[in-house]
Design a protein around this motif. Sequence first.
Motif: not given
Length: 346
Positions: A230-243, A303-314
């Motif tokens: 829609g008008s807002v979405m998120a995009a990442g690299e890996g499937i597991e990270t995005t999920l 564009a806004i960056v979402l950053s994890p604490v560790g190496k990725d969100f998974n």
Amino acid sequence: MTRHDAADLANSLGCHAEAVCRHYLSNGRRSGRYWLVGDVRNTQGRSMFVRLTSSSKGPAGKWTDAATGEHGDLLDVIRESLGLIDFKDIAQEARAFLAMPRPEQAPGRPMTRPDPVPIGSPQAARRLFAMSRPIIGTPVETYLRRRAITTLVGAGSLRFHPRCYYRPEDNGGTETWPAMIAAVTDLEGRLTGAHRTWLARRGMGKAPVETPRRAMGDLLGNAVRFDRPGSVMAAGEGIETTLSLRCALPRMSMAAALSAAHLAAILFPPGLRRLYIIRDKDPAGDGARDSLMERAREAGIEAIVLSPVGKDFNEDLHDRGLAALRATIAGQLVQRDRSRFLDRAA
């Protein structure tokens, strides 16, 4: 397959019309005796209606698009929503959904084989996806839940194949392993490729092979999508990270580009106003972030960056838990998106 066989298959789907709609027309919703959606390609809207129960007006599963005059049955829904072409692939997908056995070969008739398609082509990707089945109750669900990914509603782009071919890069013998199959689609929802993650036999991890992840087909600009953008979405690299992020923001549309290079080149859907970039903390992830932010700004997209604490969100989700993940991203979201996506997910 005869016209009679096709009619029987369409009737069988009609007996499960609402389940079919929820799976293939996930952007719609039930309204009384009908399922309402934008069109047969699963866009958002209300102009197409699918009859969920048989009545004097017709059998369950028949649909009409009031905007275009198109009409058909649930086999047409499967064809258009997945971008399939050959009827044998449509029928195979329908049987997989219904968990029906393949039809018996008539005595005395030669066994027919599908026409060959180029290895790694979009046609091969469509065929592989059509041969796979929904993930609930399969090793794919086990694999994802072991990674703390439990929000699987709207993940129809993921499928399970029980015996997916794996060819070692050293030209060793071909093996078969269970696999998670992800559909790669363009902005119109057409399937252009597929991503394979080979799994251990019961989904207790990845398969013990050298390269357990591989993609095929046309990938550049395209992605594995979770809900229509829609008008807002998120995009990442890996499937597991995005999920993993989607577990905290289940109402936000997301896309996995499958690599840092492909994330940098992902195409923007019409009407996109704000893009959240799911960051992986590594040099390739930082490069993709910078390239994508520049492209978004040039296109007039925030564009806004979402950053994890560790190496990725998974890693964050698995090691720290969902509540901690939600706390991590709360301050990184625009206020209106925090109210729209995060607070409602609580």
